[in-house]
Design a protein around this motif. Structure first.
Motif, PDB file in Angstrom:
ATOM      1  N   PHE A  10     -40.225 -25.646   0.105  1.00 54.11           N
ATOM      2  CA  PHE A  10     -40.420 -27.039  -0.156  1.00 54.11           C
ATOM      3  C   PHE A  10     -39.001 -27.179  -0.100  1.00 54.11           C
ATOM      4  CE2 PHE A  10     -41.597 -29.906  -2.611  1.00 54.11           C
ATOM      5  CZ  PHE A  10     -41.865 -31.277  -2.217  1.00 54.11           C
TER       6      PHE A  10
ATOM      7  N   SER B   8     -37.431 -28.699  -2.996  1.00 55.29           N
ATOM      8  CA  SER B   8     -37.878 -30.013  -4.120  1.00 55.29           C
ATOM      9  C   SER B   8     -36.733 -29.970  -5.203  1.00 55.29           C
ATOM     10  CB  SER B   8     -38.645 -28.937  -4.934  1.00 55.29           C
ATOM     11  OG  SER B   8     -38.822 -27.193  -5.402  1.00 55.29           O
ATOM     12  N   SER B   9     -35.579 -28.724  -5.528  1.00 56.01           N
ATOM     13  CA  SER B   9     -34.498 -29.826  -6.381  1.00 56.01           C
ATOM     14  C   SER B   9     -33.869 -30.060  -5.292  1.00 56.01           C
ATOM     15  CB  SER B   9     -33.981 -28.515  -6.708  1.00 56.01           C
ATOM     16  OG  SER B   9     -33.474 -27.439  -5.450  1.00 56.01           O
TER      17      SER B   9
ATOM     18  N   SER C 275     -36.769 -37.847  -6.080  1.00 55.10           N
ATOM     19  CA  SER C 275     -37.945 -37.994  -6.822  1.00 55.10           C
ATOM     20  C   SER C 275     -37.591 -39.100  -7.426  1.00 55.10           C
ATOM     21  CB  SER C 275     -37.956 -37.425  -8.557  1.00 55.10           C
ATOM     22  OG  SER C 275     -37.444 -37.422  -9.505  1.00 55.10           O
TER      23      SER C 275
ATOM     24  N   ALA D  97     -36.534 -30.814  -9.822  1.00 56.44           N
ATOM     25  CA  ALA D  97     -37.405 -29.663  -8.593  1.00 56.44           C
ATOM     26  C   ALA D  97     -39.060 -29.889  -9.242  1.00 56.44           C
ATOM     27  CB  ALA D  97     -37.210 -28.817  -9.181  1.00 56.44           C
TER      28      ALA D  97
ATOM     29  N   ASN E  99     -41.101 -33.281  -8.160  1.00 59.33           N
ATOM     30  CA  ASN E  99     -41.506 -32.713  -6.826  1.00 59.33           C
ATOM     31  C   ASN E  99     -42.514 -32.272  -6.047  1.00 59.33           C
ATOM     32  OD1 ASN E  99     -39.228 -35.298  -5.964  1.00 59.33           O
ATOM     33  ND2 ASN E  99     -38.120 -33.415  -5.566  1.00 59.33           N
ATOM     34  N   VAL E 100     -42.696 -30.826  -7.423  1.00 54.01           N
ATOM     35  CA  VAL E 100     -43.591 -29.988  -7.186  1.00 54.01           C
ATOM     36  C   VAL E 100     -44.671 -30.346  -7.565  1.00 54.01           C
ATOM     37  CG1 VAL E 100     -44.545 -27.135  -8.057  1.00 54.01           C
ATOM     38  CG2 VAL E 100     -42.178 -27.578  -6.622  1.00 54.01           C
TER      39      VAL E 100
ATOM     40  N   ALA F  61     -46.162 -33.041  -4.802  1.00 61.21           N
ATOM     41  CA  ALA F  61     -46.430 -32.703  -3.873  1.00 61.21           C
ATOM     42  C   ALA F  61     -47.941 -32.090  -3.914  1.00 61.21           C
ATOM     43  CB  ALA F  61     -45.689 -31.231  -3.595  1.00 61.21           C
TER      44      ALA F  61
END
Length: 70
Positions: free
Chosen positions: A21, A23-24, A28, A58, A61-62, A65
């Motif tokens: 994924f 994420s970084s 966001s 990140a 975003n994690v 998710a």
């Protein structure tokens, strides 16, 4: 898996986010995906104007998710 055991012990749900994924590299704020970002880039600005610390972005975003999965 140790995390599954701990989650069950505390009555929590473990959500696993895909290892790949991005994420970084995902903004966001607006969801735009940056094409390439070397690991030495620690802060970046998205086209929408949002300035991101790579690790904080990140983490956001994690979290998003994981919440979307549950």
């Amino acid at each position: 898996m140790m995390l599954e055991y701990k989650a069950a012990w505390y009555g929590r749900t473990l959500v696993v986010v895909d290892r790949w994924f991005p994420s970084s590299k995902l903004c966001s704020a607006c969801g735009t995906l940056q094409e390439a970002m070397p690991l030495n880039v620690r802060e970046w600005t998205c086209g929408c104007g949002a300035v991101h610390d790579r690790d904080v972005n990140a983490a956001k975003n994690v979290l998003a998710a994981g919440l979307a999965e549950s």
